[in-house]
Motif scaffolding. Structure first.
Motif, PDB file in Angstrom:
ATOM      1  N   LEU A 121      -2.949  28.750  37.689  1.00 31.77           N
ATOM      2  CA  LEU A 121      -2.523  28.785  39.206  1.00 31.77           C
ATOM      3  C   LEU A 121      -1.286  29.059  39.411  1.00 31.77           C
ATOM      4  O   LEU A 121      -0.898  28.899  40.639  1.00 31.77           O
ATOM      5  N   HIS A 122      -0.353  28.922  38.598  1.00 30.67           N
ATOM      6  CA  HIS A 122       1.142  28.703  38.877  1.00 30.67           C
ATOM      7  C   HIS A 122       1.774  29.789  39.583  1.00 30.67           C
ATOM      8  O   HIS A 122       2.833  29.524  40.088  1.00 30.67           O
ATOM      9  N   THR A 123       1.067  31.000  39.753  1.00 23.71           N
ATOM     10  CA  THR A 123       1.630  32.004  40.564  1.00 23.71           C
ATOM     11  C   THR A 123       0.960  32.155  42.015  1.00 23.71           C
ATOM     12  O   THR A 123       1.768  32.246  42.948  1.00 23.71           O
ATOM     13  N   THR A 124      -0.292  32.022  41.868  1.00 22.58           N
ATOM     14  CA  THR A 124      -1.205  31.889  43.240  1.00 22.58           C
ATOM     15  C   THR A 124      -1.437  30.660  43.933  1.00 22.58           C
ATOM     16  O   THR A 124      -1.593  30.949  45.047  1.00 22.58           O
ATOM     17  N   GLY A 125      -1.312  29.732  43.123  1.00 22.52           N
ATOM     18  CA  GLY A 125      -2.057  28.516  43.731  1.00 22.52           C
ATOM     19  C   GLY A 125      -3.485  28.715  44.187  1.00 22.52           C
ATOM     20  O   GLY A 125      -4.190  29.782  43.755  1.00 22.52           O
ATOM     21  N   ASP A 126      -4.206  27.765  44.730  1.00 20.75           N
ATOM     22  CA  ASP A 126      -5.704  27.743  44.970  1.00 20.75           C
ATOM     23  C   ASP A 126      -5.926  26.286  45.736  1.00 20.75           C
ATOM     24  O   ASP A 126      -5.264  25.514  45.818  1.00 20.75           O
ATOM     25  N   LYS A 127      -7.003  26.337  46.220  1.00 23.24           N
ATOM     26  CA  LYS A 127      -7.784  25.167  46.871  1.00 23.24           C
ATOM     27  C   LYS A 127      -7.621  23.904  45.927  1.00 23.24           C
ATOM     28  O   LYS A 127      -7.970  24.112  44.655  1.00 23.24           O
ATOM     29  N   ASP A 128      -7.391  22.798  46.450  1.00 19.65           N
ATOM     30  CA  ASP A 128      -7.659  21.469  45.615  1.00 19.65           C
ATOM     31  C   ASP A 128      -6.673  21.440  44.508  1.00 19.65           C
ATOM     32  O   ASP A 128      -7.233  21.249  43.423  1.00 19.65           O
ATOM     33  N   MET A 129      -5.274  21.703  44.971  1.00 22.89           N
ATOM     34  CA  MET A 129      -4.584  21.921  43.756  1.00 22.89           C
ATOM     35  C   MET A 129      -4.098  20.295  43.261  1.00 22.89           C
ATOM     36  O   MET A 129      -4.076  19.396  44.060  1.00 22.89           O
ATOM     37  N   THR A 130      -4.199  20.298  41.903  1.00 21.23           N
ATOM     38  CA  THR A 130      -3.968  18.969  41.252  1.00 21.23           C
ATOM     39  C   THR A 130      -2.579  18.440  41.116  1.00 21.23           C
ATOM     40  O   THR A 130      -1.587  19.618  41.447  1.00 21.23           O
ATOM     41  N   VAL A 177       6.144  38.597  50.129  1.00 21.18           N
ATOM     42  CA  VAL A 177       5.097  39.742  49.812  1.00 21.18           C
ATOM     43  C   VAL A 177       4.712  40.518  50.901  1.00 21.18           C
ATOM     44  O   VAL A 177       4.874  41.739  50.949  1.00 21.18           O
ATOM     45  N   ILE A 178       4.671  39.858  52.198  1.00 20.15           N
ATOM     46  CA  ILE A 178       4.445  40.785  53.442  1.00 20.15           C
ATOM     47  C   ILE A 178       5.848  41.489  53.775  1.00 20.15           C
ATOM     48  O   ILE A 178       5.505  42.957  54.081  1.00 20.15           O
ATOM     49  N   LYS A 179       6.943  41.038  53.532  1.00 22.31           N
ATOM     50  CA  LYS A 179       8.108  41.843  53.836  1.00 22.31           C
ATOM     51  C   LYS A 179       7.860  43.008  52.886  1.00 22.31           C
ATOM     52  O   LYS A 179       8.768  44.225  53.175  1.00 22.31           O
ATOM     53  N   LYS A 180       7.562  42.797  51.610  1.00 20.17           N
ATOM     54  CA  LYS A 180       7.786  43.955  50.669  1.00 20.17           C
ATOM     55  C   LYS A 180       6.496  44.989  50.820  1.00 20.17           C
ATOM     56  O   LYS A 180       6.326  46.018  50.130  1.00 20.17           O
ATOM     57  N   HIS A 181       5.750  44.577  51.867  1.00 18.10           N
ATOM     58  CA  HIS A 181       4.518  45.432  52.096  1.00 18.10           C
ATOM     59  C   HIS A 181       3.384  45.554  50.928  1.00 18.10           C
ATOM     60  O   HIS A 181       3.102  46.424  50.431  1.00 18.10           O
ATOM     61  N   GLN A 182       3.535  44.196  50.182  1.00 18.18           N
ATOM     62  CA  GLN A 182       2.548  44.366  49.082  1.00 18.18           C
ATOM     63  C   GLN A 182       1.362  43.791  49.218  1.00 18.18           C
ATOM     64  O   GLN A 182       1.352  43.076  50.360  1.00 18.18           O
ATOM     65  N   LEU A 183       0.406  43.760  48.396  1.00 20.58           N
ATOM     66  CA  LEU A 183      -0.946  42.856  48.572  1.00 20.58           C
ATOM     67  C   LEU A 183      -0.831  41.518  48.262  1.00 20.58           C
ATOM     68  O   LEU A 183      -0.052  41.027  47.475  1.00 20.58           O
ATOM     69  N   LEU A 184      -1.319  40.874  49.486  1.00 14.07           N
ATOM     70  CA  LEU A 184      -1.418  39.340  49.488  1.00 14.07           C
ATOM     71  C   LEU A 184      -2.681  38.907  48.798  1.00 14.07           C
ATOM     72  O   LEU A 184      -3.661  39.077  49.224  1.00 14.07           O
ATOM     73  N   TYR A 185      -2.613  38.143  47.894  1.00 16.59           N
ATOM     74  CA  TYR A 185      -3.638  37.591  47.111  1.00 16.59           C
ATOM     75  C   TYR A 185      -4.280  36.470  47.950  1.00 16.59           C
ATOM     76  O   TYR A 185      -3.701  35.349  48.376  1.00 16.59           O
ATOM     77  N   VAL A 186      -5.557  36.576  48.295  1.00 18.42           N
ATOM     78  CA  VAL A 186      -6.369  35.419  48.965  1.00 18.42           C
ATOM     79  C   VAL A 186      -6.063  33.986  48.470  1.00 18.42           C
ATOM     80  O   VAL A 186      -6.082  33.154  49.344  1.00 18.42           O
ATOM     81  N   LYS A 187      -5.976  33.834  47.268  1.00  8.99           N
ATOM     82  CA  LYS A 187      -5.688  32.362  46.654  1.00  8.99           C
ATOM     83  C   LYS A 187      -4.619  31.832  47.498  1.00  8.99           C
ATOM     84  O   LYS A 187      -4.544  30.396  47.534  1.00  8.99           O
ATOM     85  N   THR A 188      -3.555  32.671  47.398  1.00  6.59           N
ATOM     86  CA  THR A 188      -2.343  32.022  47.888  1.00  6.59           C
ATOM     87  C   THR A 188      -2.401  31.409  49.259  1.00  6.59           C
ATOM     88  O   THR A 188      -1.945  30.513  49.721  1.00  6.59           O
ATOM     89  N   VAL A 189      -3.072  32.045  50.058  1.00  5.76           N
ATOM     90  CA  VAL A 189      -3.554  31.891  51.604  1.00  5.76           C
ATOM     91  C   VAL A 189      -4.287  30.800  51.599  1.00  5.76           C
ATOM     92  O   VAL A 189      -4.034  29.852  52.331  1.00  5.76           O
ATOM     93  N   ILE A 190      -5.281  30.784  50.703  1.00  6.98           N
ATOM     94  CA  ILE A 190      -6.340  29.690  50.635  1.00  6.98           C
ATOM     95  C   ILE A 190      -5.476  28.164  50.152  1.00  6.98           C
ATOM     96  O   ILE A 190      -5.853  27.102  50.901  1.00  6.98           O
ATOM     97  N   ALA A 191      -4.847  28.232  49.448  1.00  7.57           N
ATOM     98  CA  ALA A 191      -3.598  27.152  48.808  1.00  7.57           C
ATOM     99  C   ALA A 191      -2.973  26.681  50.082  1.00  7.57           C
ATOM    100  O   ALA A 191      -2.830  25.531  50.113  1.00  7.57           O
ATOM    101  N   ARG A 192      -2.132  27.377  50.739  1.00 11.41           N
ATOM    102  CA  ARG A 192      -1.456  27.061  52.012  1.00 11.41           C
ATOM    103  C   ARG A 192      -2.348  26.477  53.093  1.00 11.41           C
ATOM    104  O   ARG A 192      -1.905  25.276  53.271  1.00 11.41           O
TER     105      ARG A 192
END
Length: 206
Positions: A121-130, A177-192
């Motif tokens: 998870l070190h790049t994307t993060g996810d829900k319930d991070m320890t 990622v948004i400024k670079k117009h790249q794909l945003l991975y859902v786990k990153t949004v979920i983590a936030r």
């Protein structure tokens, strides 16, 4: 495919072995980065009373799959039955975390589930991070070789409020990622979102 040097189950490993073997998997800059992440992870683990040895190992090996090609990452993802979606297939570099989580078992003889998850998870993060997940995610972002606007403030924040520091890092990652117009991975949004919901719930309880 790059020779990964897979080991037999039960082989005994030590930190010197990890470092020596990692040098063979990474280029010079990535290896230097990995040492920086290990150093930062150790400091954060001491600060927040986490397992220091697990933090050091996860920090050192978090990018063990980073220098693999897109084709190699996809091939290993299939081998390890990592679910591939449209974003991962179009941005295979995101797979270096999940693949790395499995490689530490095959290449370094490490089968600790907490270390595995933190690397995955070190790049994307996810829900319930320890706590270990947060430490490795943040250490990767603020290690001494990183140089971007606001990094010093984030380093200070990391030593006073790790949750807030992780949220800031997630915000910055998403904006980049948004400024670079790249794909945003859902786990990153979920983590936030998960971090902010829990932060707000704590404030309400207080």
């Amino acid at each position: 495919m790059k020779k990964l040097g897979f080991i037999k189950e039960g082989d005994t490993m030590n930190p010197e072995f990890y470092i020596d073997k990692l040098k063979k998997l990474l280029n010079e800059d990535r290896f230097k980065h990995s040492l920086g992440v290990m150093e930062t992870a150790e400091k954060l683990a001491i600060k927040y009373n986490a397992d220091v040895e697990k933090a050091k190992v996860a920090g050192l090996l978090h990018d063990c799959a980073k220098n693999l090609s897109d084709e190699e990452l996809i091939s290993l993802a299939n081998k390890y039955n990592i679910q591939l979606d449209d974003v991962l297939l179009r941005s295979p570099s995101l797979l270096h975390g999940p693949v790395g989580g499995y490689l530490i078992g095959d290449c370094f003889g490490i089968h600790d589930e907490e270390i595995k998850r933190a690397i995955m998870l070190h790049t994307t993060g996810d829900k319930d991070m320890t706590l270990l997940d947060k430490i490795i995610f943040l250490a990767d972002y603020i290690e001494p070789n990183r140089n971007f606007e606001g990094v010093e403030d984030l380093r200070k924040k990391s030593l006073s409020d790790i949750d807030e520091a992780v949220i800031i890092a997630l915000d910055q990652t998403i904006n980049y990622v948004i400024k670079k117009h790249q794909l945003l991975y859902v786990k990153t949004v979920i983590a936030r979102n998960d971090m902010i919901i829990k932060e707000n719930s704590t404030k309400i309880q207080i």
